[in-house]
Enzyme design. Structure first.
Site, PDB file in Angstrom:
ATOM      1  N   TYR B 449      39.503  47.992-101.388  1.00 36.74           N
ATOM      2  CA  TYR B 449      39.984  46.694-100.865  1.00 36.74           C
ATOM      3  C   TYR B 449      40.457  45.732-101.958  1.00 36.74           C
ATOM      4  O   TYR B 449      40.222  45.954-103.119  1.00 36.74           O
ATOM      5  CB  TYR B 449      39.031  46.071 -99.849  1.00 36.74           C
ATOM      6  CG  TYR B 449      37.635  45.636-100.210  1.00 36.74           C
ATOM      7  CD1 TYR B 449      37.176  45.463-101.497  1.00 36.74           C
ATOM      8  CD2 TYR B 449      36.744  45.346 -99.157  1.00 36.74           C
ATOM      9  CE1 TYR B 449      35.882  45.030-101.737  1.00 36.74           C
ATOM     10  CE2 TYR B 449      35.439  44.916 -99.396  1.00 36.74           C
ATOM     11  CZ  TYR B 449      35.021  44.754-100.692  1.00 36.74           C
ATOM     12  OH  TYR B 449      33.753  44.321-100.926  1.00 36.74           O
ATOM     13  N   GLU B 450      41.161  44.696-101.530  1.00 34.31           N
ATOM     14  CA  GLU B 450      41.829  43.747-102.445  1.00 34.31           C
ATOM     15  C   GLU B 450      42.794  44.468-103.387  1.00 34.31           C
ATOM     16  O   GLU B 450      42.952  44.080-104.540  1.00 34.31           O
ATOM     17  CB  GLU B 450      40.804  42.936-103.253  1.00 34.31           C
ATOM     18  CG  GLU B 450      39.744  42.226-102.446  1.00 34.31           C
ATOM     19  CD  GLU B 450      40.300  41.269-101.394  1.00 34.31           C
ATOM     20  OE1 GLU B 450      41.486  40.928-101.456  1.00 34.31           O
ATOM     21  OE2 GLU B 450      39.528  40.896-100.494  1.00 34.31           O
ATOM     22  N   GLY B 451      43.460  45.473-102.868  1.00 35.30           N
ATOM     23  CA  GLY B 451      44.394  46.261-103.703  1.00 35.30           C
ATOM     24  C   GLY B 451      43.670  47.470-104.259  1.00 35.30           C
ATOM     25  O   GLY B 451      42.749  47.322-105.060  1.00 35.30           O
TER      26      GLY B 451
END
Lengths: 607, 607
Positions: B449-451
Site C-alpha cells: 500500500y501507499e505505492g
C-alpha cells in the site's frame, strides 16, 4: 483449472524434467520397475491432475476457511467438509500405495513419480496432502520394522484407506531435542507396553474420516538410558487391535486434548495428544528397544524430501496463478509510450519490466527447485533399486547430501517466491479473493517442521559433508565442475558457464574455510554460518542443474522440426536458466561473505 | 509488558538515536519547537508506552481474532471491541495532534517525535494505528488546502476525536494507475459537487466509533482532461455538514458496500465504498480543480514515511519478542559439550550459534531501519522549520531522496526480519499462541500500500535520483564518503570503513551504469533493475548510518564512568553495526549484480 480451485500445474515442464532431462525411462529397465512406461506415467499424471481439479483443489479454500474443529467433550475432531471424500478418491485412485511394493499392495512405481505427485498434490492442497503423506510414512515404517501381525493386519487397512497413520515425536518441551522427551513405556504382561505422555504438533492426530489411526510414538521404556539412545518406537492405535484377528476391540486410552491454532494449513488437524491419561494406553514395540530414533529417521528422511516437494508445489502454484493474473490484469501504460501519446493504450501488467523481473525470478526459483527435487528423488530410486552396486552406493551418498539442502532451499526460497507472487498481485494479493495469501500462510510451516532449516544446515555441515571424508561432497562438486569444463565454450552459454565455475570454486573454498575453523576447535564458530553456507551451496547446485537443462534445450532447438510451442518452451528454458545465473545465483556471494567473514562477534553478543 | 499484550519497546535504543546520535535537541532551538525539551519528550514517551500497554497492545490480538464486521442491511461496520475506547485514549492523550501547529490545536512537537510514536504504536497495534494515522493525514490536507469553513469546522472536530478521515484514491480498476479512475464529480447549484463512483481498499472507510467520517475523494469533474491531469480532490463527509454552522444535517449518499477479507490487519475496516449510488452524494472541492493529485501527494509522502515506520515498528516488536523467547526457551545442549558429558545441562536457545545469528540479523536490520527512519523524519522537520534556508532546501532534497528507500527497505526487510522471528520460535512461531505469526500477516500489506515497492523504486530511479541533475543523490553519497575518509583508520572499525567505502563506490557505479542505459534510449532496460538498485542503495545507506552510530558508541565507551548497562549498550551497538556490515551489507553485492548484469533477456521473455 476448475473455477472453484486455484490449482494449476505446468505439465510440459514436469514432463521435460522427467523424460528429457533426467530420462527416468531408464528406470523402467530395472526389473523392479518394469511394469511402468512413459505412457503409464502419463496416464497417472492425468489421473492426478483430475483428482486435484475435482477434489483436492476445491477442498483447499474450504479447508482454510472452515478448518478443523475439536469437541471438548467427546474429544473428537471434525475435518473440513469434503475431506472424507477426497481421502477416499485419493486412495481409490491408487495414490497412497503407488510406490509401494506389490506385496504391500502397491504398483511399484518409481519413487520419483510419487514425488511428482507430492508436488502436484501440494500445489492443490498442502493441508490435505499431509494426511496421506504421513500415513504413507507410517506404513513404510511398519512394513520395514513392524512385527508380522502388524504387517498382516495394519498394512492392508492402511492401503484400503480405512486406517491412517501419524508420527508422534514432539513434546511441549522436546522439539528439536527429541531425545529429551518424557513419554514413558511400561512393560505390560502380554508383551505390550503401557504408554504415557503428551505429544504436540501431531498432524492428522485425530480425524473423522477413517476407522482407526495408528500413532507411531517415541517413548522411553522404564530403565532405558537417558537421551536419544534410550528412545523406543511404539505402535499405538486409537482403537485397540487384536493381534490374532486384526479386529478392533475397543477404544485405547488416548485422545486429542486440543487443536493448535495456526497461521495456516487449517485443513489439517494439528493435535495436542494425550496418551495414557488413565494409565491404560496400549502400545506395541516396533523393532528393537532403544532403536526408535533410527526407525523414525527412515520416516524423517522421506518426510524431509516430502517437505521440499511441498515448498516446490506451493511456490509453483503461486507463480502460475501470479503469471496468469499478470497476463490478464490491465493497469497503466507502457513506460516507453508515456510521453508520446495523449491516451496511450492500457497494458497488461505482465508488460511492465518490474513485473517481468518478479515473474522470472519466481519462475527460475520454481524450475530450479523442481530440478533439485526430482534429481534428489531419482537418487532415492537408484539408491534402492539400481542393479549396479556402485551406482546404488553413489546415489545413496548424493541422496544423503542433497536432502537437507532440498528441504531448506525449497522451503525458504519457496516462501520468498510466494511473497513475490503476492507482490505481483498488488493489493489483491493480500486478500482472500486470490489464492496467494493462503499459500504464504500454509507454506510458512515448511521451514520449521521435520527439522527446522537451521537443523538441516547442521546436518549438512556437521554430518553430510563429512561423509566418507568429504568424498561425496567433492564428488558432487565435481559433477558441476566437469559440466562447466565440457561446456565452457558453449556458443550460447559460455558466460553463464564461467559464472557457475566461479561459484563452484567458491563453494569449495567456503567448505575448506569452515573445516579449518572446525580444526581449530571452536565448535561454535565452525557451525555459526552453516545456514548461509547451505543456501550458497543450494544456489550453486540449482544453477548447475538449470544450466544442464539449458544446454539440453539448446540441443533440442537445433532440431528444425519443432512445433511453435516446443520452440517457445525451449527458448524459455534457456532464458530462465540465464536469469537464474545472472540474478539469483549472485545471492550466493552474500551468503559466502558470511561464511568467509572474520567477524564472529555475534557469538559473544550479550542478548 | 502487560500480560495480555505482546507490546515491547527498546526505549534505551530509541533515546540513543534521538538524543545521542541525531541530537534532536538542536531542534528545540528553532522557535517553532521551543516549547519542547528532552524532558518533555521523555514524558511523552512514557505516556505513549503506557497507552500501548493499557489499550493498543491488548486490543491487537482482539482486533485480529474478532476483526471488523459489516451489516449488509444497515451497511454499518462494527469495529473490534475496545477500538472506541482506544481511539478516545489516543486522542485524549494528545497523540493525534501532537505535531500540529498550535492554531490547529496541536502542541508543535517535532515530526520526528510523532514518527517515534508511529513506530511505537505500530509495534503495539498496526491495524488500530491506521485509523488515527489516516485521520491525521486528512486533517493536514484540509488544513493546508481546504476552504475556511472546512478548517473552521472540520479541524476541531478531528482534533477532538469526534470525526475521522480517510484517503479514497483506489478504484477496482485503478490501483497504481490512479489517473485511470472513473469516479466523477458533477457541478451542483450551490458550488458543491455530486460525486459518483466506487472506491476500493479504503482503510477506516466506515467505523462505529466516531460521529462523522471525512472522505478525501479523488474524482474527475465533468469535462476535465483524461488521466492524472484531470483529477480533483473532494471532501465528502459521511454525514452532510452545513457550511455555515458546521452542524451535521443528515446522511450523505455514500456507504460501505463490503469489507475486504484480508490476510491481516483485521482490526482495521478496509472498505469497498460506494459514493453517489442515488446520485445524491455531496462533495466539496478542495483547492483548485484538476490539482487533486498534488494535494494527495502531500498525504501520500507522509503516508509513505508512516508505512516505513510501520515496517520498523512491527519488525522491532517481533524481534524483541523472539529475543525474549530465545532467552527463556530451554532446548538442547551446548554443541561444545555434547560429547564430553553424559547428561550435559540443557540451555536456553539463545546460546545456539544459529539462533544468535538469526537474532543479530533481526537486531541489525531493526536498528538499521530505525536509524534510517529517524534520519528521514528529522529531514522532514528541518525541511519545514529550519531557520536556515540552505539547510531547509538541503533537508528537503534528502527527504525526497530517502522517502522511497525508507518505505521499501523497511517494509521488505522488515517482513523478512519477521520471518526470522518466526523461525526463532520454531513451531510455536506458526501458532496463534505467540504474536509473530500475526505480525507477519499484518506486515505483508506494507510492501504494497501507499505505492508498491516496485513503484517506489521507479520513483527513486526515475525521479528522485535525477533531481537537480543528480546533485542531491551525489551529495548524499558524499556524506558516507566523507565519513569513511575521516574514519578509515579508526582503531576498532577500520575494516568496516573499508567495506562501506567500497559499497559507496559500487552504488555510484551502479547509478552511472543505469543512467548510461537510459541514455541509450531503452526505457525498459533502464528501469528493469530499479528495485534491486534501490535495495542495494538502502543496504549501503543503512550500513553508513549504523557505522556512524558505532563510531559514536566507541567515543562513549572511552568515558570510564559508564554504568554496566551503558557499557553493554554501547558494546552491543558496535557489534550490531559490525554484524550488519559483514553479514547484511554484502547482500547489496547480489542486488548490484542484477543492476550491472548484461542479461536483460527477461524483457523479451514470452510469458
Amino acid at each position: 483449472m476448475a473455477a472453484n480451485s486455484s490449482f494449476m500445474v505446468d505439465r510440459r515442464e514436469i514432463e521435460f524434467v522427467l523424460f528429457e532431462y533426467l530420462k527416468i525411462q531408464k528406470l523402467f529397465d530395472i526389473p523392479y520397475y518394469s511394469d511402468h512406461s512413459i505412457e503409464s506415467v502419463g496416464e497417472m499424471l492425468t489421473s492426478a491432475i483430475t483428482l486435484c481439479n475435482q477434489y483436492l483443489g476445491p477442498l483447499n479454500k474450504v479447508g482454510d476457511r472452515i478448518g478443523c474443529t475439536h469437541n471438548k467433550e467427546t474429544k473428537e475432531v471434525t475435518t473440513p467438509p469434503g475431506t472424507k471424500e477426497a481421502y477416499k478418491q485419493f486412495v481409490d485412485n491408487g495414490f497412497l500405495t503407488l510406490s509401494d511394493s506389490e506385496q504391500a499392495g502397491g504398483i511399484q512405481a518409481p519413487g520419483i513419480i510419487a514425488s511428482v505427485f507430492m508436488e502436484i498434490f501440494s500445489s492443490a492442497n498442502q493441508a490435505f496432502t499431509m494426511y496421506p503423506g504421513l500415513t504413507k510414512s507410517a506404513s513404510h515404517v511398519i512394513n520395514h520394522f513392524g512385527e508380522e501381525w502388524m504387517q498382516k493386519f495394519c498394512i492392508p487397512k492402511i492401503a484400503s484407506g480405512a486406517w491412517t497413520g501419524t508420527m508422534c515425536l514432539t513434546e511441549p518441551s522436546a522439539g528439536s531435542a527429541v531425545g529429551d522427551l518424557r513419554s514413558t513405556a511400561k512393560r505390560g504382561k502380554d508383551g505390550s507396553f503401557l504408554i504415557k505422555g503428551v505429544k504436540q504438533w501431531i498432524s492428522g492426530g485425530e480425524n473423522d474420516f477413517t476407522e482407526n489411526i495408528l500413532h507411531l510414538v517415541l517413548a522411553r521404556i522404564e530403565g532405558a538410558p537417558a537421551g536419544i539412545e534410550g528412545v523406543s518406537l511404539f505402535l499405538v492405535p486409537k482403537f485397540r487391535i487384536d493381534k490374532n484377528s486384526g479386529k478392533i476391540t475397543g477404544k485405547n486410552d488416548l485422545y486429542c486434548i486440543s487443536l493448535e491454532e495456526k497461521m495456516g494449513i487449517h485443513g489439517n488437524s494439528t493435535c495436542l495428544m494425550s496418551f495414557g491419561d488413565k494409565d491404560d494406553c496400549q502400545g506395541f514395540l516396533i523393532g528393537k528397544e532403544n532403536q526408535g530414533i533410527n526407525y523414525m529417521f527412515l520416516m524423517m528422511n522421506e518426510a524431509r524430501i516430502g517437505v521440499g516437494l511441498q515448498g516446490l508445489g506451493q511456490a509453483s502454484v503461486a507463480f502460475l496463478n501470479a503469471e496468469g493474473y499478470a497476463k490478464e490484469r490491465i493497469q497503466g501504460v507502457d513506460i516507453s509510450a508515456k510521453k508520446d501519446a495523449s491516451n496511450p493504450p492500457r497494458i497488461a501488467i505482465v508488460n511492465h519490466p518490474d513485473v517481468k523481473r518478479m515473474l522470472l525470478r519466481q519462475r527460475s526459483i520454481v524450475e530450479g527447485m523442481r530440478a533439485l527435487c526430482y534429481t534428489t528423488a531419482l537418487m532415492h530410486d537408484e539408491s534402492e533399486h539400481s542393479t549396479n552396486e556402485k551406482d546404488k552406493k553413489r546415489a545413496h551418498g548424493f541422496l544423503e547430501l542433497l536432502t537437507p539442502i532440498m528441504k531448506s532451499w525449497c522451503t525458504d526460497m519457496g516462501f520468498y517466491s510466494i511473497t513475490q507472487s503476492i507482490q505481483t498481485y498488488g493489493g489483491y494479493g493480500f486478500t482472500k479473493d486470490y489464492p496467494v495469501e493462503q499459500l504464504l500462510r500454509d507454506s510458512k510451516i515448511t521451514s520449521i517442521y521435520e527439522g527446522t532449516n537451521g537443523i538441516q544446515a547442521l546436518d549438512l555441515v556437521g554430518r553430510k559433508m563429512r561423509m566418507e571424508d568429504g568424498q561425496i561432497f567433492m564428488s558432487w562438486l565435481g559433477r558441476h565442475g566437469s559440466f562447466v569444463e565440457k561446456n565452457k565454450e558453449h556458443k550460447d552459454l559460455s558466460q553463464e558457464m564461467l559464472m557457475l565455475g566461479d561459484y563452484v570454486s567458491k563453494i569449495g573454498r567456503g567448505a575448506m574455510h569452515m573445516s579449518e575453523i572446525a580444526k581449530k576447535g571452536n565448535k561454535h564458530a565452525a557451525i555459526l554460518n552453516a545456514y548461509p553456507f547451505m543456501m550458497a551451496f543450494g544456489h550453486t547446485i540449482i544453477c548447475g542443474l538449470l544450466l544442464e537443462q539449458a544446454v539440453l534445450a539448446c540441443e533440442k532447438l537445433s532440431n528444425s522440426n519443432l512445433s511453435v510451442n516446443d520452440k517457445k518452451f525451449y527458448n524459455n528454458k534457456i532464458k530462465t536458466a540465464k536469469f537464474f545465473t545472472h540474478h539469483v545465483l549472485p545471492e550466493a556471494k552474500s551468503f559466502l561473505a558470511s561464511v568467509l567473514s572474520p567477524d564472529i562477534s555475534c557469538l559473544d553478543f550479550e542478548f
